[in-house]
Structures are given as C-alpha cells and as structure tokens.
Design a protein around this motif. Structure first.
Motif, mmCIF file in Angstrom:
data_model
loop_
_atom_site.group_PDB
_atom_site.id
_atom_site.type_symbol
_atom_site.label_atom_id
_atom_site.label_comp_id
_atom_site.label_asym_id
_atom_site.label_seq_id
_atom_site.Cartn_x
_atom_site.Cartn_y
_atom_site.Cartn_z
ATOM 1 N N UNK A 282 -8.034 13.262 8.661
ATOM 2 C CA UNK A 282 -9.487 13.426 8.654
ATOM 3 C C UNK A 282 -10.050 13.105 7.269
ATOM 4 N N UNK A 283 -11.267 12.582 7.263
ATOM 5 C CA UNK A 283 -11.950 12.316 6.004
ATOM 6 C C UNK A 283 -11.550 11.038 5.317
ATOM 7 N N UNK A 284 -10.856 10.164 5.998
ATOM 8 C CA UNK A 284 -10.447 8.910 5.386
ATOM 9 C C UNK A 284 -11.609 7.952 5.207
ATOM 10 N N UNK B 239 -5.214 3.359 3.493
ATOM 11 C CA UNK B 239 -3.912 3.608 2.888
ATOM 12 C C UNK B 239 -3.857 4.922 2.115
ATOM 13 N N UNK B 240 -4.920 5.281 1.401
ATOM 14 C CA UNK B 240 -4.911 6.545 0.647
ATOM 15 C C UNK B 240 -4.741 7.734 1.570
ATOM 16 N N UNK B 241 -5.440 7.697 2.697
ATOM 17 C CA UNK B 241 -5.328 8.777 3.681
ATOM 18 C C UNK B 241 -3.925 8.843 4.254
ATOM 19 N N UNK B 242 -3.344 7.673 4.547
ATOM 20 C CA UNK B 242 -1.990 7.636 5.096
ATOM 21 C C UNK B 242 -0.985 8.198 4.097
ATOM 22 N N UNK C 259 0.799 -1.224 0.000
ATOM 23 C CA UNK C 259 0.000 0.000 0.000
ATOM 24 C C UNK C 259 0.833 1.276 0.000
ATOM 25 N N UNK C 260 2.113 1.182 0.287
ATOM 26 C CA UNK C 260 2.954 2.378 0.362
ATOM 27 C C UNK C 260 2.988 2.992 1.741
ATOM 28 N N UNK C 261 1.851 3.011 2.421
ATOM 29 C CA UNK C 261 1.748 3.499 3.800
ATOM 30 C C UNK C 261 0.428 2.997 4.353
ATOM 31 N N UNK C 262 0.371 2.783 5.660
ATOM 32 C CA UNK C 262 -0.863 2.314 6.286
ATOM 33 C C UNK C 262 -1.109 3.093 7.580
ATOM 34 N N UNK C 263 -2.384 3.383 7.837
ATOM 35 C CA UNK C 263 -2.766 3.989 9.112
ATOM 36 C C UNK C 263 -2.853 2.856 10.113
ATOM 37 N N UNK C 264 -1.833 2.754 10.966
ATOM 38 C CA UNK C 264 -1.617 1.510 11.698
ATOM 39 C C UNK C 264 -2.257 1.464 13.073
ATOM 40 N N UNK C 265 -2.188 2.557 13.831
ATOM 41 C CA UNK C 265 -2.571 2.446 15.236
ATOM 42 C C UNK C 265 -2.991 3.799 15.796
ATOM 43 N N UNK C 266 -3.895 3.758 16.775
ATOM 44 C CA UNK C 266 -4.251 4.955 17.530
ATOM 45 C C UNK C 266 -3.283 5.111 18.700
ATOM 46 N N UNK C 267 -2.986 6.353 19.067
ATOM 47 C CA UNK C 267 -2.054 6.641 20.157
ATOM 48 C C UNK C 267 -2.801 6.991 21.438
ATOM 49 N N UNK C 268 -2.189 6.760 22.601
ATOM 50 C CA UNK C 268 -2.818 7.152 23.866
ATOM 51 C C UNK C 268 -2.844 8.664 24.022
ATOM 52 N N UNK C 269 -3.684 9.141 24.936
ATOM 53 C CA UNK C 269 -3.873 10.583 25.133
ATOM 54 C C UNK C 269 -2.581 11.296 25.498
ATOM 55 N N UNK D 186 -1.536 10.321 1.658
ATOM 56 C CA UNK D 186 -1.749 11.761 1.505
ATOM 57 C C UNK D 186 -1.157 12.535 2.676
ATOM 58 N N UNK D 187 -1.311 12.011 3.893
ATOM 59 C CA UNK D 187 -0.755 12.687 5.069
ATOM 60 C C UNK D 187 0.767 12.734 4.993
ATOM 61 N N UNK D 188 1.383 11.638 4.554
ATOM 62 C CA UNK D 188 2.848 11.616 4.453
ATOM 63 C C UNK D 188 3.350 12.566 3.376
ATOM 64 N N UNK D 189 2.577 12.733 2.320
ATOM 65 C CA UNK D 189 3.006 13.621 1.231
ATOM 66 C C UNK D 189 3.137 15.064 1.695
ATOM 67 N N UNK D 190 2.427 15.402 2.764
ATOM 68 C CA UNK D 190 2.491 16.776 3.291
ATOM 69 C C UNK D 190 3.583 16.921 4.341
ATOM 70 N N UNK D 191 4.297 15.869 4.625
ATOM 71 C CA UNK D 191 5.360 15.895 5.647
ATOM 72 C C UNK D 191 6.736 16.056 5.009
ATOM 73 N N UNK D 192 7.628 16.693 5.711
ATOM 74 C CA UNK D 192 9.035 16.776 5.306
ATOM 75 C C UNK D 192 9.775 15.620 5.963
ATOM 76 N N UNK D 193 10.128 14.633 5.165
ATOM 77 C CA UNK D 193 10.840 13.455 5.692
ATOM 78 C C UNK D 193 12.249 13.391 5.104
ATOM 79 N N UNK D 194 12.787 14.545 4.751
ATOM 80 C CA UNK D 194 14.090 14.562 4.087
ATOM 81 C C UNK D 194 15.232 14.259 5.037
ATOM 82 N N UNK D 195 15.073 14.601 6.327
ATOM 83 C CA UNK D 195 16.140 14.294 7.275
ATOM 84 C C UNK D 195 16.278 12.790 7.421
ATOM 85 N N UNK D 196 17.505 12.269 7.397
ATOM 86 C CA UNK D 196 17.682 10.803 7.431
ATOM 87 C C UNK D 196 17.314 10.241 8.792
ATOM 88 N N UNK D 197 16.879 8.997 8.761
ATOM 89 C CA UNK D 197 16.631 8.267 10.010
ATOM 90 C C UNK D 197 17.967 7.775 10.553
#
Length: 324
Positions: free
Chosen positions: A298-300, A308-311, A247-257, A313-324
């Motif tokens: 939102x709106x997924x 996966x489409x929502x995930x 899928x390229x990316x997946x919305x995997x899990x909800x986070x705690x408060x 799209x969300x990543x496309x708006x992020x700057x992930x250029x810094x290396x891990x």
C-alpha cells in the motif's frame, strides 16, 4: 548460353547496372546481405563519402537490387552460402570523367554463426541438463513435472517462444520438512529457429508454495497455474531479468481472487543470489516470485518504474532465509 546457372559474374553485371553510377561525392560503397534465415533476410550498407557518411539518395533502390541478385544466386544452387558481400569502387581517372560505371565485386561465404538452431541442436538438451544439475544440488525433485504444456513445435518446444513451458516441484534441502518450491523449467532454454547466443529470457523463476486453506495438492495446482502465467508474461517482456537486476525487486503482476489474501506478485533475485550455470550461453539468475497482500504494498508510487521502492520495502519485511 541457355541453361547456364546464374553465377557471381552475372550478379556483378546486374549490380553494376543498378549500383555502378554512385551519387556525387561517393568514394566507396559496401552492402552486406544474408539469405533467408528463419524466414528473414537482412541487407545493410550503402555509398559513403570520404568522411564515411552515407550518401544514398534512395537506399531502398540499392537494397532491392542487392536482394534480387542474392535471391538469384541462392536459387541457382552451387556451393552453399548464406552471406553475400558487395563492394563498389569508383572508376579511376580519366575514365570516371566519361561517366563509366564503377566496379562491382561480389563475394559469397558460409557463416555458421548465423544459421538458426534446428530441432537437433544439442543446446536444448544441454540447457535442460544444466537446470537439473542445479536443482539436484538444492533439494529433492519430484519425478515428472507439476505441469507441462503438451503442445510442442517442430523443435519439440512449447509456448515460451522456443523454450519448454514446464513447472517443476521440489522439496528444498535445508528447508522445512513440508516446504514445497515450484520452479519454471524452460525460460532459459536457448531460442529455437534463430542463431542468437541467448539463453531464452535469461532467467528461471521459483515460488515457495504459500500456506493457505485447502490440501497441498489443491494449492500446488493453483500456484502452478499462476507460475505458468508468470512465465508467459516474463517471456512476453523478454528483458524482465534485466529490470529485476536494475531495480532489485519489481511489483510484477496482480493475482486472481482465488489467491486471496495475496493480491500481487513481486519478482526479485533469489535471496542467496543463486544462478544456474553451465547453460549453453553462460549463466542466468534464479528469480523468486513472492506473493504479497495489498496491505504490504500500500502507498506505492504508481509513476515509479515497476513500483520498485515499494517492492523492495515489502521484501525487507519478509523472512526469506529458507533456501529455495
């Protein structure tokens, strides 16, 4: 003679009584069985007709007979074996007309490929060394672990179905001076206690420490626990790396408060498609866990697999250029 160990001839005699009279139309019969491997024994096979179709009216009866013979052979000792092959051939004409049972041949063999990995198998250390080479080439690892489950099994391994349950902390080369990355260290360790040539769940996961309130030590502790939980879920799902690749990316899990303003985690391949190589059974991808806010996803479509489409799209708006 009393006290004589149970042998091949005895097994052939017993199986001839159980399997010698094949169903009508059978031209061959073959069964393959293993002794107990990691607590499980396997039996497969049956009678076949001239077209290769199985004819067994009661396959369970045949499997029970094969299993009993294999158990007796194993209990008798002698030359080591872990696989047994049984062949039935039809009695030649004209004896077949007289109802004479078919011939049974039993062969034993030792197959090293089905031996479960034990505590001393070098695969575990080889996997750990491959991961350390990978991270040493990408940044500066802090000594020790950000977290480690201290409860190990007889293989020296912990909860992740054999792999170690650990999280590393490092400062990536080329990143910001204060950049911190947390990474699982063990999801790619080969399974313990089984023979399958698999690097665990075939991935490792990294997470860039999000900015937020509180000291870095506090944030490291919070997100280390999150990453440990994500690793547990990936281990439970087993094929998550395959889903990310598909899928390229997946919305995997909800986070705690406590992770606010972030409410969800997306899993995706590392932005540079990094892979950990030279593991015992090939390479595995590095996945990135990306915390996102509710507004970012939102709106997924909840009916879409992993949203996966929502995930993506969300990543496309992020700057992930810094290396891990």
């Amino acid at each position: 003679m009393a006290g004589t160990p149970y042998g091949i001839a005895d097994a052939e005699r017993d199986l001839r009584a159980s399997l010698g009279r094949a169903p009508a139309g059978a031209v061959a019969g073959a069964w393959s069985a293993t002794t107990l491997q990691a607590g499980h024994a396997q039996i497969s096979g049956g009678y076949t007709d001239a077209g290769g179709r199985h004819l067994d009216p009661e396959p369970r009866h045949a499997f029970d007979a094969v299993g009993a013979a294999v158990e007796r052979l194993a209990a008798a000792g002698g030359a080591a074996f872990n696989r047994v092959e049984i062949r039935w051939t039809r009695t030649p004409f004209p004896l077949s007309l007289l109802g004479q049972p078919g011939r049974i041949r039993v062969e034993t063999a030792f197959d090293p490929a089905i031996v479960p990995r034990g505590p001393e198998d070098p695969a575990y250390e080889a996997a750990a060394a491959a991961r350390r080479r990978f991270w040493d080439g990408r940044g500066r690892l802090l000594s020790g672990f950000a977290a480690q489950d201290p409860v190990a099994n007889i293989h020296g391994q912990t909860k992740w179905f054999g792999p170690h349950r650990r999280v590393l902390l490092l400062h990536p080369a080329g990143g910001s001076a204060g950049g911190v990355v947390l990474a699982t260290d063990g999801l790619s360790t080969p399974w313990a206690g089984i023979p399958d040539p698999e690097n665990g769940v075939a991935c490792e996961i990294a997470l860039r420490l999000p900015e937020g309130e509180g000291e870095e030590t506090e944030r490291v502790g919070r997100w280390t626990n999150i990453l440990m939980s994500l690793g547990d879920r990936v281990a439970d799902g087993y094929r998550v790396a395959r889903d990310v690749e598909k899928h390229g990316a997946i919305l995997f899990s909800r986070l705690p408060a406590a992770c606010a303003p972030f409410e969800f985690v997306i899993l995706a391949a590392a932005a540079d498609d990094a892979a950990i190589r030279d593991l015992p059974f090939g390479s595995v991808p590095l996945l990135e866990a990306v915390p996102v806010t509710a507004a970012e996803v939102a709106g997924g479509d909840p009916d879409e697999a992993w949203e996966a489409s929502t995930a993506r799209a969300a990543l496309a708006r992020r700057d992930r250029s810094a290396p891990l």
